[in-house]
Design a protein around this motif. Sequence first.
Motif, PDB file in Angstrom:
ATOM      1  N   ALA A 185     -26.268  47.088  87.482  1.00  0.00           N
ATOM      2  CA  ALA A 185     -25.768  47.451  86.145  1.00  0.00           C
ATOM      3  C   ALA A 185     -26.458  48.723  85.644  1.00  0.00           C
ATOM      4  O   ALA A 185     -25.814  49.632  85.104  1.00  0.00           O
ATOM      5  N   PHE A 186     -27.776  48.809  85.841  1.00  0.00           N
ATOM      6  CA  PHE A 186     -28.508  50.021  85.440  1.00  0.00           C
ATOM      7  C   PHE A 186     -28.037  51.241  86.233  1.00  0.00           C
ATOM      8  O   PHE A 186     -27.833  52.320  85.664  1.00  0.00           O
ATOM      9  N   GLU A 187     -27.885  51.067  87.528  1.00  0.00           N
ATOM     10  CA  GLU A 187     -27.482  52.217  88.363  1.00  0.00           C
ATOM     11  C   GLU A 187     -26.110  52.741  87.941  1.00  0.00           C
ATOM     12  O   GLU A 187     -25.905  53.947  87.813  1.00  0.00           O
ATOM     13  N   VAL A 188     -25.185  51.810  87.717  1.00  0.00           N
ATOM     14  CA  VAL A 188     -23.830  52.212  87.328  1.00  0.00           C
ATOM     15  C   VAL A 188     -23.865  52.911  85.959  1.00  0.00           C
ATOM     16  O   VAL A 188     -23.237  53.956  85.762  1.00  0.00           O
ATOM     17  N   ALA A 189     -24.611  52.335  85.018  1.00  0.00           N
ATOM     18  CA  ALA A 189     -24.722  52.956  83.683  1.00  0.00           C
ATOM     19  C   ALA A 189     -25.251  54.381  83.833  1.00  0.00           C
ATOM     20  O   ALA A 189     -24.728  55.321  83.217  1.00  0.00           O
ATOM     21  N   GLN A 190     -26.264  54.526  84.664  1.00  0.00           N
ATOM     22  CA  GLN A 190     -26.856  55.853  84.858  1.00  0.00           C
ATOM     23  C   GLN A 190     -25.842  56.824  85.486  1.00  0.00           C
ATOM     24  O   GLN A 190     -25.690  57.959  85.018  1.00  0.00           O
ATOM     25  N   GLU A 191     -25.139  56.356  86.510  1.00  0.00           N
ATOM     26  CA  GLU A 191     -24.140  57.214  87.178  1.00  0.00           C
ATOM     27  C   GLU A 191     -23.051  57.673  86.206  1.00  0.00           C
ATOM     28  O   GLU A 191     -22.587  58.798  86.268  1.00  0.00           O
ATOM     29  N   LEU A 192     -22.652  56.762  85.319  1.00  0.00           N
ATOM     30  CA  LEU A 192     -21.535  57.073  84.407  1.00  0.00           C
ATOM     31  C   LEU A 192     -22.007  57.748  83.118  1.00  0.00           C
ATOM     32  O   LEU A 192     -21.194  58.093  82.267  1.00  0.00           O
ATOM     33  N   GLY A 193     -23.301  57.876  82.951  1.00  0.00           N
ATOM     34  CA  GLY A 193     -23.817  58.475  81.711  1.00  0.00           C
ATOM     35  C   GLY A 193     -23.703  57.539  80.519  1.00  0.00           C
ATOM     36  O   GLY A 193     -23.674  57.982  79.375  1.00  0.00           O
ATOM     37  N   PRO A 212     -21.117  40.472  82.599  1.00  0.00           N
ATOM     38  CA  PRO A 212     -20.469  39.605  83.602  1.00  0.00           C
ATOM     39  C   PRO A 212     -19.329  38.761  83.044  1.00  0.00           C
ATOM     40  O   PRO A 212     -18.729  37.993  83.793  1.00  0.00           O
ATOM     41  N   GLN A 213     -19.030  38.908  81.761  1.00  0.00           N
ATOM     42  CA  GLN A 213     -17.891  38.168  81.203  1.00  0.00           C
ATOM     43  C   GLN A 213     -16.686  39.077  80.967  1.00  0.00           C
ATOM     44  O   GLN A 213     -15.722  38.676  80.316  1.00  0.00           O
ATOM     45  N   TYR A 214     -16.759  40.283  81.519  1.00  0.00           N
ATOM     46  CA  TYR A 214     -15.700  41.268  81.269  1.00  0.00           C
ATOM     47  C   TYR A 214     -14.330  40.775  81.747  1.00  0.00           C
ATOM     48  O   TYR A 214     -13.321  40.967  81.085  1.00  0.00           O
ATOM     49  N   PHE A 215     -14.311  40.117  82.899  1.00  0.00           N
ATOM     50  CA  PHE A 215     -13.015  39.689  83.455  1.00  0.00           C
ATOM     51  C   PHE A 215     -12.562  38.311  82.965  1.00  0.00           C
ATOM     52  O   PHE A 215     -11.501  37.841  83.358  1.00  0.00           O
ATOM     53  N   ILE A 216     -13.394  37.645  82.164  1.00  0.00           N
ATOM     54  CA  ILE A 216     -12.949  36.317  81.692  1.00  0.00           C
ATOM     55  C   ILE A 216     -12.623  36.326  80.201  1.00  0.00           C
ATOM     56  O   ILE A 216     -12.381  35.273  79.607  1.00  0.00           O
ATOM     57  N   ARG A 217     -12.577  37.522  79.608  1.00  0.00           N
ATOM     58  CA  ARG A 217     -12.232  37.541  78.180  1.00  0.00           C
ATOM     59  C   ARG A 217     -10.816  36.977  78.015  1.00  0.00           C
ATOM     60  O   ARG A 217      -9.929  37.261  78.829  1.00  0.00           O
ATOM     61  N   GLY A 218     -10.657  36.167  77.003  1.00  0.00           N
ATOM     62  CA  GLY A 218      -9.344  35.569  76.748  1.00  0.00           C
ATOM     63  C   GLY A 218      -9.089  34.282  77.520  1.00  0.00           C
ATOM     64  O   GLY A 218      -8.036  33.673  77.335  1.00  0.00           O
ATOM     65  N   ILE A 219     -10.008  33.860  78.366  1.00  0.00           N
ATOM     66  CA  ILE A 219      -9.804  32.555  79.035  1.00  0.00           C
ATOM     67  C   ILE A 219     -10.369  31.481  78.114  1.00  0.00           C
ATOM     68  O   ILE A 219     -11.570  31.438  77.852  1.00  0.00           O
ATOM     69  N   TYR A 220      -9.486  30.652  77.616  1.00  0.00           N
ATOM     70  CA  TYR A 220      -9.820  29.828  76.458  1.00  0.00           C
ATOM     71  C   TYR A 220     -10.244  28.407  76.803  1.00  0.00           C
ATOM     72  O   TYR A 220      -9.543  27.701  77.528  1.00  0.00           O
ATOM     73  N   TYR A 221     -11.364  28.025  76.264  1.00  0.00           N
ATOM     74  CA  TYR A 221     -11.758  26.613  76.179  1.00  0.00           C
ATOM     75  C   TYR A 221     -12.291  26.426  74.779  1.00  0.00           C
ATOM     76  O   TYR A 221     -13.099  27.234  74.324  1.00  0.00           O
ATOM     77  N   PRO A 222     -11.843  25.386  74.081  1.00  0.00           N
ATOM     78  CA  PRO A 222     -12.287  25.241  72.704  1.00  0.00           C
ATOM     79  C   PRO A 222     -13.772  24.881  72.670  1.00  0.00           C
ATOM     80  O   PRO A 222     -14.170  23.933  73.345  1.00  0.00           O
ATOM     81  N   ALA A 223     -14.540  25.625  71.946  1.00  0.00           N
ATOM     82  CA  ALA A 223     -15.953  25.387  71.649  1.00  0.00           C
ATOM     83  C   ALA A 223     -16.903  25.943  72.711  1.00  0.00           C
ATOM     84  O   ALA A 223     -16.610  25.986  73.904  1.00  0.00           O
ATOM     85  N   LEU A 281     -16.142  49.071  85.881  1.00  0.00           N
ATOM     86  CA  LEU A 281     -15.013  48.968  84.948  1.00  0.00           C
ATOM     87  C   LEU A 281     -15.492  48.692  83.514  1.00  0.00           C
ATOM     88  O   LEU A 281     -14.933  49.210  82.546  1.00  0.00           O
ATOM     89  N   PHE A 282     -16.543  47.903  83.407  1.00  0.00           N
ATOM     90  CA  PHE A 282     -17.097  47.558  82.084  1.00  0.00           C
ATOM     91  C   PHE A 282     -17.607  48.805  81.358  1.00  0.00           C
ATOM     92  O   PHE A 282     -17.223  49.068  80.212  1.00  0.00           O
TER      93      PHE A 282
END
Length: 407
Positions: free
Chosen positions: A134-142, A68-79, A107-108
């Motif tokens: 998340a499990f269903e998508v993982a299964q669908e995508l292999g 669930p943090q895939y779309f917030i990578r690079g959004i910066y707050y120190p610490a 997408l993840f």
Amino acid sequence: MDTLRYIRSNIFNPISSEETEYLPDQVIAIQNGTIQSISPFGEHFGAWEDYRKCLLLPGFIDLHTHLPQYFIRGIYYPALLPWLEKAVFPEEARFRDPLYARHTATLFFQELIKQGTTFSVVYSAPFREATEIAFEVAQELGAQAKIGMTLMDIHSPEVLLQTTDYALKHSFELTEKWNAPLLSHILSPRFAPTCSENLMRELGAYARQHQSFIQSHLSENTDEIALVKELFNKDSYTAVYQEYGLLTPHSIMGHAIHLSDSELQLIKESGSSFAHCPDSNFYLKSGEYPYRRIKEAGIPFGLASDIGAGTSLNMLQQAKLMNYRQSQDAILPEELLYRLTLANARILELDHLLGSIDVGKQADLLFFRLPEGFSPAYQTLSQLCFSGDSFHLQEVLVQGRRVYKSE
Ligand code: GUN
Ligand code: FE
């Protein structure tokens, strides 16, 4: 029965933290998802597929990352603590919406495969439905993964807060439901500050009874450690997890930066492992992984992206950062490859199937195209680790099936 494929390429195979086997110009035979044979080209008769301009590596394993943090990578707050409060928790709250959960999971997992990660250990949002998705998508995508519903039953924003009963009931049901070796649930208490004593104790008892895998965060940041001391009044952060039975041979603790010798001793005795997240550790200024002390203590560990405090799912980037972010020790390419593959397969007790290119293991294979003008040689592994951008991931196989091919 699938047809037998014969692939001619140059193999890098992890053996240990010190040793890599280099097998130039080999023919690897794969059928029904499995590696049937590996032999020098000179001994091969008959047709073959030409991957001579590639390096062939086992699929990468990411030991700790947050879907669930895939779309917030690079959004910066120190610490760590302000970042969790301002960037992470509002985003994770969006996963109450099943459509958003499905969109992100798709997408993840697609991106993981594109980056050559063929097995991952994943935190999902603190909702049952988003975790099922998340499990269903993982299964669908292999995609092959351990996925855990993140648990937080105290000191959390209202929108994420679970009751202890909800956290336990759904964790146990998910563990029973998703239990295939290559797609299973992992108990995922977020970290001590958001977990009640009761939750941790019940999880520990269940894990011991069922030999379940557990993941959590340990000693990442000094403010976090002070908070744990204040909340639990124990000798150390590690002692809290120890007290509630969360340190088992199937426990994987993320970060593990600020640890005393006696804490390392506790971890060693428990048989638990660490997920080392070099990108994340420096992004949030959490600190430097005590590599030498952890190695000397004999605690197993492997590399992890820790998205979204990590900035990329590219595990070659994590490998390079592991070297760059040790101020005293030079981490060699042989060890970097090991920490991306076999070390993690061993921690997950999947090394009979994954983690290296050996007869009888799954054909989870990465084909990296050599840069123009390069010839394959033993030192090309070093170039891949430190100049990974120059190489092009051309194709990914999972259980012998092509799951990604670049244009
Ligand atoms: N500690 C507790 N939760 C988290 C998280 O989501 N990311 C990181 N890096 N540390 C944590
Ligand atoms: Fe994390």
